[in-house]
Design an enzyme around this catalytic site. Structure first.
Site, PDB file in Angstrom:
ATOM      1  N   GLY A  11      11.863 -12.535  14.456  1.00 12.78           N
ATOM      2  CA  GLY A  11      12.252 -11.178  13.494  1.00 12.78           C
ATOM      3  C   GLY A  11      11.724 -10.111  14.727  1.00 12.78           C
ATOM      4  N   ARG A  13      13.886  -8.149  16.191  1.00 12.43           N
ATOM      5  CA  ARG A  13      14.432  -6.914  16.161  1.00 12.43           C
ATOM      6  C   ARG A  13      13.756  -5.895  15.105  1.00 12.43           C
ATOM      7  NH1 ARG A  13      19.911  -7.019  17.189  1.00 12.43           N
ATOM      8  NH2 ARG A  13      20.261  -7.658  19.504  1.00 12.43           N
ATOM      9  N   GLY A  14      12.926  -6.536  14.084  1.00 11.09           N
ATOM     10  CA  GLY A  14      12.473  -5.541  12.956  1.00 11.09           C
ATOM     11  C   GLY A  14      11.453  -4.618  13.512  1.00 11.09           C
ATOM     12  N   VAL A  16       8.340  -4.561  12.658  1.00 12.84           N
ATOM     13  CA  VAL A  16       6.940  -5.464  13.074  1.00 12.84           C
ATOM     14  C   VAL A  16       7.024  -6.079  14.430  1.00 12.84           C
ATOM     15  CG1 VAL A  16       5.501  -6.861  12.192  1.00 12.84           C
ATOM     16  CG2 VAL A  16       6.039  -5.266  10.666  1.00 12.84           C
ATOM     17  N   SER A 108       1.674  -9.419   2.502  1.00  9.74           N
ATOM     18  CA  SER A 108       1.845  -7.911   2.174  1.00  9.74           C
ATOM     19  C   SER A 108       0.681  -7.677   1.106  1.00  9.74           C
ATOM     20  CB  SER A 108       3.270  -7.757   1.558  1.00  9.74           C
ATOM     21  OG  SER A 108       3.266  -6.805   0.858  1.00  9.74           O
ATOM     22  N   SER A 109       0.393  -6.248   1.039  1.00  6.22           N
ATOM     23  CA  SER A 109      -0.632  -5.923   0.032  1.00  6.22           C
ATOM     24  C   SER A 109      -0.093  -6.027  -1.455  1.00  6.22           C
ATOM     25  CB  SER A 109      -0.939  -4.426   0.230  1.00  6.22           C
ATOM     26  OG  SER A 109       0.033  -3.515   0.115  1.00  6.22           O
ATOM     27  N   CYS A 110       1.285  -6.373  -1.495  1.00  6.73           N
ATOM     28  CA  CYS A 110       1.806  -6.415  -2.874  1.00  6.73           C
ATOM     29  C   CYS A 110       1.340  -7.910  -3.530  1.00  6.73           C
ATOM     30  CB  CYS A 110       3.370  -6.164  -3.054  1.00  6.73           C
ATOM     31  SG  CYS A 110       4.055  -7.314  -2.091  1.00  6.73           S
ATOM     32  N   TYR A 137       8.893 -11.108  -4.352  1.00  3.30           N
ATOM     33  CA  TYR A 137       8.715 -10.972  -2.790  1.00  3.30           C
ATOM     34  C   TYR A 137       7.237 -11.339  -2.625  1.00  3.30           C
ATOM     35  CZ  TYR A 137       7.556  -8.407   1.494  1.00  3.30           C
ATOM     36  OH  TYR A 137       7.139  -8.230   2.629  1.00  3.30           O
ATOM     37  N   LYS A 141       5.370 -14.159  -0.462  1.00  3.35           N
ATOM     38  CA  LYS A 141       4.268 -14.114   0.289  1.00  3.35           C
ATOM     39  C   LYS A 141       2.955 -15.021   0.045  1.00  3.35           C
ATOM     40  CE  LYS A 141       6.254 -11.423   3.266  1.00  3.35           C
ATOM     41  NZ  LYS A 141       6.476 -12.092   4.560  1.00  3.35           N
ATOM     42  N   PRO A 164      -0.926  -7.024   5.792  1.00  7.80           N
ATOM     43  CA  PRO A 164      -0.729  -5.455   6.048  1.00  7.80           C
ATOM     44  C   PRO A 164      -0.636  -4.670   4.762  1.00  7.80           C
ATOM     45  CG  PRO A 164       1.049  -6.551   6.952  1.00  7.80           C
ATOM     46  CD  PRO A 164       0.250  -7.716   6.125  1.00  7.80           C
ATOM     47  N   HIS A 180      11.620   1.979   2.578  1.00 11.39           N
ATOM     48  CA  HIS A 180      10.130   2.360   1.719  1.00 11.39           C
ATOM     49  C   HIS A 180      10.119   3.867   1.607  1.00 11.39           C
ATOM     50  CE1 HIS A 180       9.412  -1.721   3.073  1.00 11.39           C
ATOM     51  NE2 HIS A 180       8.682  -1.866   1.895  1.00 11.39           N
ATOM     52  N   TRP A 203      11.312  10.056  -5.901  1.00 13.79           N
ATOM     53  CA  TRP A 203      10.957   8.976  -6.975  1.00 13.79           C
ATOM     54  C   TRP A 203       9.804   9.081  -7.697  1.00 13.79           C
ATOM     55  CZ3 TRP A 203      13.668   4.143  -4.115  1.00 13.79           C
ATOM     56  CH2 TRP A 203      14.955   4.557  -3.682  1.00 13.79           C
ATOM     57  N   ARG A 210      -0.832   5.565  -2.322  1.00 10.66           N
ATOM     58  CA  ARG A 210      -0.549   4.358  -1.106  1.00 10.66           C
ATOM     59  C   ARG A 210      -1.187   4.876   0.360  1.00 10.66           C
ATOM     60  NH1 ARG A 210       1.331   2.660  -5.036  1.00 10.66           N
ATOM     61  NH2 ARG A 210       3.691   1.837  -5.350  1.00 10.66           N
TER      62      ARG A 210
HETATM   63  O1  GFB Z   1       7.384   2.475  -0.446  1.00 12.48           O
HETATM   64  P1  GFB Z   1       7.932   2.220  -1.713  1.00 12.48           P
HETATM   65  O2  GFB Z   1       9.368   1.886  -1.953  1.00 12.48           O
HETATM   66  O3  GFB Z   1       7.146   0.862  -1.983  1.00 12.48           O
HETATM   67  O4  GFB Z   1       7.491   3.137  -2.629  1.00 12.48           O
HETATM   68  P2  GFB Z   1       5.986   0.276  -2.935  1.00 12.48           P
HETATM   69  C1  GFB Z   1       6.333   3.640  -2.938  1.00 12.48           C
HETATM   70  C2  GFB Z   1       6.358   4.938  -3.701  1.00 12.48           C
HETATM   71  O5  GFB Z   1       7.076   5.737  -3.377  1.00 12.48           O
HETATM   72  C3  GFB Z   1       6.726   4.439  -5.458  1.00 12.48           C
HETATM   73  C4  GFB Z   1       7.852   6.352  -4.475  1.00 12.48           C
HETATM   74  O6  GFB Z   1       6.009   4.970  -6.264  1.00 12.48           O
HETATM   75  C5  GFB Z   1       8.334   5.139  -5.258  1.00 12.48           C
HETATM   76  O7  GFB Z   1       8.745   5.533  -6.473  1.00 12.48           O
HETATM   77  N1  GFB Z   1       9.157   7.021  -3.941  1.00 12.48           N
HETATM   78  C6  GFB Z   1       9.354   8.514  -4.161  1.00 12.48           C
HETATM   79  C7  GFB Z   1      10.004   6.638  -3.055  1.00 12.48           C
HETATM   80  N2  GFB Z   1      10.488   8.608  -3.490  1.00 12.48           N
HETATM   81  C8  GFB Z   1      10.969   7.486  -2.967  1.00 12.48           C
HETATM   82  C9  GFB Z   1      12.032   7.300  -2.143  1.00 12.48           C
HETATM   83  O8  GFB Z   1      12.763   8.130  -1.721  1.00 12.48           O
HETATM   84  N3  GFB Z   1      12.235   6.041  -1.599  1.00 12.48           N
HETATM   85  C10 GFB Z   1      11.416   5.170  -1.811  1.00 12.48           C
HETATM   86  N4  GFB Z   1      11.399   3.841  -1.481  1.00 12.48           N
HETATM   87  N5  GFB Z   1      10.117   5.427  -2.630  1.00 12.48           N
HETATM   88  C11 GFB Z   1       7.074  -2.047  -1.974  1.00 12.48           C
HETATM   89  C12 GFB Z   1       7.142  -3.304  -2.206  1.00 12.48           C
HETATM   90  O9  GFB Z   1       6.488  -1.396  -2.870  1.00 12.48           O
HETATM   91  O10 GFB Z   1       6.005  -1.806  -0.735  1.00 12.48           O
HETATM   92  C13 GFB Z   1       7.404  -4.391  -1.472  1.00 12.48           C
HETATM   93  O11 GFB Z   1       8.283  -3.364  -3.187  1.00 12.48           O
HETATM   94  C14 GFB Z   1       6.184  -4.095  -0.301  1.00 12.48           C
HETATM   95  O12 GFB Z   1       7.058  -5.614  -1.906  1.00 12.48           O
HETATM   96  C15 GFB Z   1       6.125  -2.726   0.485  1.00 12.48           C
HETATM   97  O13 GFB Z   1       4.983  -4.599  -0.601  1.00 12.48           O
HETATM   98  C16 GFB Z   1       5.281  -2.587   1.205  1.00 12.48           C
HETATM   99  O14 GFB Z   1       4.586   0.586  -2.080  1.00 12.48           O
HETATM  100  O15 GFB Z   1       6.046   0.625  -4.205  1.00 12.48           O
END
Ligand code: GFB
Length: 308
Positions: A11, A13-14, A16, A108-110, A137, A141, A164, A180, A203, A210
């Site tokens: 991985g 190219r990603g 991490v 992952s922390s999830c 997911y 993990k 992480p 994210h 959103w 976080r």
């Molecule tokens: O980063 P995120 O997509 O992942 O969202 P998670 C974190 C929070 O930010 C959520 C809000 O409450 C989203 O609703 N949010 C606000 C947004 N605006 C936005 C936006 O424009 N885009 C996104 N993406 N979020 C993921 C997991 O969870 O985190 C994976 O689904 C993984 O499995 C990853 O663990 C690290 O922190 O909620």
């Protein structure tokens, strides 16, 4: 790890994987084994078998994974569970068969229960229900962690694992549907500024908390663990502090220099209310992050959007 050892970064190219490659090069490692997914599809059992038989890596960083933000996880759970189970099963099993000296698996922390006490200690794994937006997911993990433990117990493999927290850094995904929150907000605020838009849509409620770690800090921690840690117990990797999505949005708004309003879209999911990692095990071993949050975001913003 000796500087001449063959180190496979799956991985690379990603976000991490590329941070791990930067770290290893900086530390003087010259024999890195790298394959893009077109050359080696890690979901293909036969291809992975042939690759390991031929290349015989000494060490493996398993940073290849199907990853994404809350919406991508929620809408494509089958892809997240299948791709990750296939990739990690193939790489871990072949690492065992081909005598890899040490492997680093990334979780992952999830993996922790949605409503576990905070901060999340490693011991809370499998003590409650998962957050539904990313349970597929998370199960993949968790299976990876359990595979590392099982291969250690049955075959004596030195396979370790790091969990992480939410990550950001160079090479992140900025696609608004699959990214994210941090890269999504950088893009949304930047575009709103350029186009003089009156508001930016965030959103969810803005209330979830976080924690964020720069990918270069993660790579530093992974290297530290490869050099100094040989236990079955996986380790959390984070900064030990978090902020709300609203606070994150305000911070990014300031960094970008946007002057409009924030609006919250309650039709989008919040996900887990909080997932702050307890990082005391790793810090007790002598590792801590180096990149300040605001500095880290600023650097990523400048590199991606201001071409500095
Ligand atoms: O980063 P995120 O997509 O992942 O969202 P998670 C974190 C929070 O930010 C959520 C809000 O409450 C989203 O609703 N949010 C606000 C947004 N605006 C936005 C936006 O424009 N885009 C996104 N993406 N979020 C993921 C997991 O969870 O985190 C994976 O689904 C993984 O499995 C990853 O663990 C690290 O922190 O909620």
């Amino acid at each position: 790890m000796k500087h001449t050892d063959k180190i496979y970064v799956a991985g690379h190219r990603g976000m991490v994987g590329s941070a791990i490659v930067r770290k290893l090069k900086k530390e003087g490692y010259q024999n890195l084994l790298l394959r893009i997914s077109k050359e080696l599809d890690l979901r293909d059992q036969k291809a992975v078998e042939e690759f390991f038989k031929k290349e015989k890596p000494d060490y493996v960083f398993l940073a290849a994974a199907k990853v994404g933000g809350i919406l991508a996880n929620n809408e494509h759970p089958a892809d997240f569970i299948y791709d990750n189970l296939a990739i990690q099963s193939n790489v871990i099993h072949q690492s065992y068969l081909n005598g890899v000296k040490k492997l680093m698996f990334l979780g992952s922390s999830c993996i922790y229960p949605k409503l576990a006490p905070q901060p999340l200690k490693e011991d809370y794994l499998l003590t409650g229900h998962l957050e539904p937006t990313n349970d597929a997911y998370a199960v993949a993990k968790i299976a990876g962690i359990k595979m590392c433990e099982a291969y250690r117990r049955q075959h004596g493999c030195n396979f370790i694992a790091a969990m992480p927290t939410n990550l950001y850094g160079p090479g992140d995904n900025y696609d608004l549907k699959s990214s994210h929150v941090l890269p999504a907000l950088l893009r949304k605020f930047h575009e709103a500024k350029i186009n003089d838009e009156p508001f930016v849509t965030i959103w969810g409620s803005g209330k979830p908390l976080r924690e964020f770690l720069h990918a270069d800090d993660l790579a530093d921690a992974l290297y530290f663990m490869m050099e100094h840690y040989d236990e079955a117990q996986f380790l959390n990797v984070g900064t030990g502090s978090d902020l709300s999505i609203r606070e994150l949005a305000e911070l990014i708004k300031k960094i970008v220099g946007y002057e409009g309003e924030l609006r919250f879209d309650s039709t989008k999911p919040d996900g887990t209310p909080r997932k702050l990692l307890d990082v005391s095990r790793l810090t007790a071993l002598g590792w801590k992050p180096k990149i300040g949050f605001e500095d880290g975001i600023r650097a990523v913003y400048e590199e991606k959007f201001l071409m500095k």
